[in-house]
Motif scaffolding. Sequence first.
Motif, PDB file in Angstrom:
ATOM      1  N   GLY A 154       0.682  -1.253  -0.014  1.00  0.00           N
ATOM      2  CA  GLY A 154       0.187   0.082   0.236  1.00  0.00           C
ATOM      3  C   GLY A 154       0.824   1.305   0.037  1.00  0.00           C
ATOM      4  O   GLY A 154       2.084   1.164   0.006  1.00  0.00           O
ATOM      5  N   SER A 155      -0.034   2.272   0.142  1.00  0.00           N
ATOM      6  CA  SER A 155       0.871   3.710  -0.105  1.00  0.00           C
ATOM      7  C   SER A 155       0.928   4.269   1.187  1.00  0.00           C
ATOM      8  O   SER A 155       0.374   3.963   2.166  1.00  0.00           O
ATOM      9  CB  SER A 155      -0.185   4.804  -0.713  1.00  0.00           C
ATOM     10  N   GLU A 156       2.228   4.885   1.616  1.00  0.00           N
ATOM     11  CA  GLU A 156       2.592   5.254   3.120  1.00  0.00           C
ATOM     12  C   GLU A 156       1.596   6.766   3.130  1.00  0.00           C
ATOM     13  O   GLU A 156       1.297   6.837   4.400  1.00  0.00           O
ATOM     14  CB  GLU A 156       3.897   5.530   2.971  1.00  0.00           C
ATOM     15  N   GLU A 157       1.238   7.185   2.090  1.00  0.00           N
ATOM     16  CA  GLU A 157       0.948   8.579   2.423  1.00  0.00           C
ATOM     17  C   GLU A 157      -0.868   8.531   2.487  1.00  0.00           C
ATOM     18  O   GLU A 157      -1.587   9.287   2.932  1.00  0.00           O
ATOM     19  CB  GLU A 157       1.349   9.708   1.518  1.00  0.00           C
ATOM     20  N   ASP A 158      -1.208   7.747   1.567  1.00  0.00           N
ATOM     21  CA  ASP A 158      -2.753   7.811   1.200  1.00  0.00           C
ATOM     22  C   ASP A 158      -3.292   6.436   0.931  1.00  0.00           C
ATOM     23  O   ASP A 158      -2.982   5.694   0.004  1.00  0.00           O
ATOM     24  CB  ASP A 158      -3.130   8.681  -0.235  1.00  0.00           C
ATOM     25  N   PHE A 159      -4.023   6.017   1.949  1.00  0.00           N
ATOM     26  CA  PHE A 159      -4.371   4.555   1.786  1.00  0.00           C
ATOM     27  C   PHE A 159      -5.447   4.214   0.879  1.00  0.00           C
ATOM     28  O   PHE A 159      -5.841   3.240   0.522  1.00  0.00           O
ATOM     29  CB  PHE A 159      -5.162   4.200   3.331  1.00  0.00           C
ATOM     30  N   LEU A 160      -5.972   5.450   0.210  1.00  0.00           N
ATOM     31  CA  LEU A 160      -6.942   5.292  -0.618  1.00  0.00           C
ATOM     32  C   LEU A 160      -6.318   5.097  -2.204  1.00  0.00           C
ATOM     33  O   LEU A 160      -6.977   5.122  -3.239  1.00  0.00           O
ATOM     34  CB  LEU A 160      -8.281   6.477  -0.929  1.00  0.00           C
ATOM     35  N   LYS A 161      -5.143   5.449  -2.187  1.00  0.00           N
ATOM     36  CA  LYS A 161      -4.335   5.547  -3.565  1.00  0.00           C
ATOM     37  C   LYS A 161      -4.681   4.144  -4.385  1.00  0.00           C
ATOM     38  O   LYS A 161      -4.740   4.384  -5.457  1.00  0.00           O
ATOM     39  CB  LYS A 161      -2.982   6.074  -3.517  1.00  0.00           C
ATOM     40  N   PRO A 162      -4.456   3.148  -3.634  1.00  0.00           N
ATOM     41  CA  PRO A 162      -4.574   1.692  -4.484  1.00  0.00           C
ATOM     42  C   PRO A 162      -5.938   1.772  -4.882  1.00  0.00           C
ATOM     43  O   PRO A 162      -6.097   1.219  -5.832  1.00  0.00           O
ATOM     44  CB  PRO A 162      -4.009   0.663  -3.227  1.00  0.00           C
ATOM     45  N   VAL A 163      -6.871   2.237  -4.129  1.00  0.00           N
ATOM     46  CA  VAL A 163      -8.309   2.210  -4.795  1.00  0.00           C
ATOM     47  C   VAL A 163      -8.530   2.955  -6.102  1.00  0.00           C
ATOM     48  O   VAL A 163      -8.946   2.618  -6.974  1.00  0.00           O
ATOM     49  CB  VAL A 163      -9.251   2.692  -3.783  1.00  0.00           C
ATOM     50  N   GLU A 164      -7.827   4.124  -6.129  1.00  0.00           N
ATOM     51  CA  GLU A 164      -7.833   5.069  -7.152  1.00  0.00           C
ATOM     52  C   GLU A 164      -7.184   4.209  -8.271  1.00  0.00           C
ATOM     53  O   GLU A 164      -7.549   4.458  -9.448  1.00  0.00           O
ATOM     54  CB  GLU A 164      -7.112   6.252  -7.028  1.00  0.00           C
ATOM     55  N   GLU A 165      -6.149   3.443  -8.082  1.00  0.00           N
ATOM     56  CA  GLU A 165      -5.250   2.894  -9.309  1.00  0.00           C
ATOM     57  C   GLU A 165      -5.950   1.533  -9.807  1.00  0.00           C
ATOM     58  O   GLU A 165      -5.896   1.232 -10.833  1.00  0.00           O
ATOM     59  CB  GLU A 165      -4.154   2.490  -8.728  1.00  0.00           C
ATOM     60  N   ILE A 166      -6.636   0.775  -8.554  1.00  0.00           N
ATOM     61  CA  ILE A 166      -7.175  -0.539  -8.993  1.00  0.00           C
ATOM     62  C   ILE A 166      -8.555  -0.154  -9.649  1.00  0.00           C
ATOM     63  O   ILE A 166      -9.180  -1.127 -10.423  1.00  0.00           O
ATOM     64  CB  ILE A 166      -6.946  -1.521  -8.100  1.00  0.00           C
ATOM     65  N   LYS A 167      -9.284   0.587  -9.114  1.00  0.00           N
ATOM     66  CA  LYS A 167     -10.709   0.814  -9.414  1.00  0.00           C
ATOM     67  C   LYS A 167     -11.606  -0.447  -9.211  1.00  0.00           C
ATOM     68  O   LYS A 167     -12.296  -1.160 -10.279  1.00  0.00           O
ATOM     69  CB  LYS A 167     -10.712   1.453 -10.988  1.00  0.00           C
ATOM     70  N   PRO A 168     -11.624  -0.989  -8.146  1.00  0.00           N
ATOM     71  CA  PRO A 168     -12.431  -2.404  -7.816  1.00  0.00           C
ATOM     72  C   PRO A 168     -13.973  -1.809  -7.821  1.00  0.00           C
ATOM     73  O   PRO A 168     -14.401  -0.775  -7.559  1.00  0.00           O
ATOM     74  CB  PRO A 168     -12.056  -2.463  -6.382  1.00  0.00           C
ATOM     75  N   ASP A 169     -14.662  -2.751  -8.275  1.00  0.00           N
ATOM     76  CA  ASP A 169     -16.196  -2.633  -8.223  1.00  0.00           C
ATOM     77  C   ASP A 169     -16.741  -2.859  -6.739  1.00  0.00           C
ATOM     78  O   ASP A 169     -17.543  -2.380  -6.314  1.00  0.00           O
ATOM     79  CB  ASP A 169     -16.931  -3.927  -9.069  1.00  0.00           C
ATOM     80  N   LEU A 170     -16.051  -3.824  -6.125  1.00  0.00           N
ATOM     81  CA  LEU A 170     -16.312  -3.925  -4.418  1.00  0.00           C
ATOM     82  C   LEU A 170     -15.178  -3.951  -3.801  1.00  0.00           C
ATOM     83  O   LEU A 170     -13.847  -4.238  -4.146  1.00  0.00           O
ATOM     84  CB  LEU A 170     -16.983  -5.394  -4.209  1.00  0.00           C
TER      85      LEU A 170
END
Length: 223
Positions: A154-170
Amino acid sequence: MDPCERLRNYIANFKESLKTLKVVDSEAEKLLDNAVRYYQDSRYYLEKGDCITGLVAISYAEGILDSLRELGLVEFSWVKAKEVRVLAAGSFDIIHPGHVEFLRWASSLGDKLYVVVSRDSSYKRLRGYEPIFSDVDRAFVVNSIRYVYKASIGSEEDFLKPVEEIKPDLIALGPDQIDVEFLEKLLRERGLNAKVVKLSSRVYGYSSSSIKEKVCRVWCKNI
């Protein structure tokens, strides 16, 4: 393409294509049942990690449907399924059966399960001590679990950054993770529309912390 990824795609497409199926002649029903059994077998072999056998099974299922259509006994269209991406996250320090069952559950919610493993710095900041295994090692172990399509750190600064990159449906949460409504609010503020689902309770009562305590207790007692 990896055999397991190919099998996942075939299974998803077969499932969607079945929704268009129309039986023209009742004589097709027995062979149609065989096709469905082969489809179910392919899903079983995918879960067991035997993707080559699963590909053979789904090929038989597709062949039966094509033959029935050529004979005019059924009508259907081959449909390419929309891929459903699922995201799960955690520290996964000392993998135990509860982790594996959580990942199995998360993977069942879609087609591909992406897992984000917390960085060492994030782990220490939240818990006050270092993890047993490094983030690289923890990601390696998680990536080796058959239910996981891809594990990353994961990202050290922003835990939502992986969500923005992966773009999951769930997004699949464990029972002790962030509140669903709070996470959904954060996602909407970022323009992310992933649905959030949460496992209701711990699986088998396992926790990494209790395992570490037991290891310390037993090991220290016997040295």
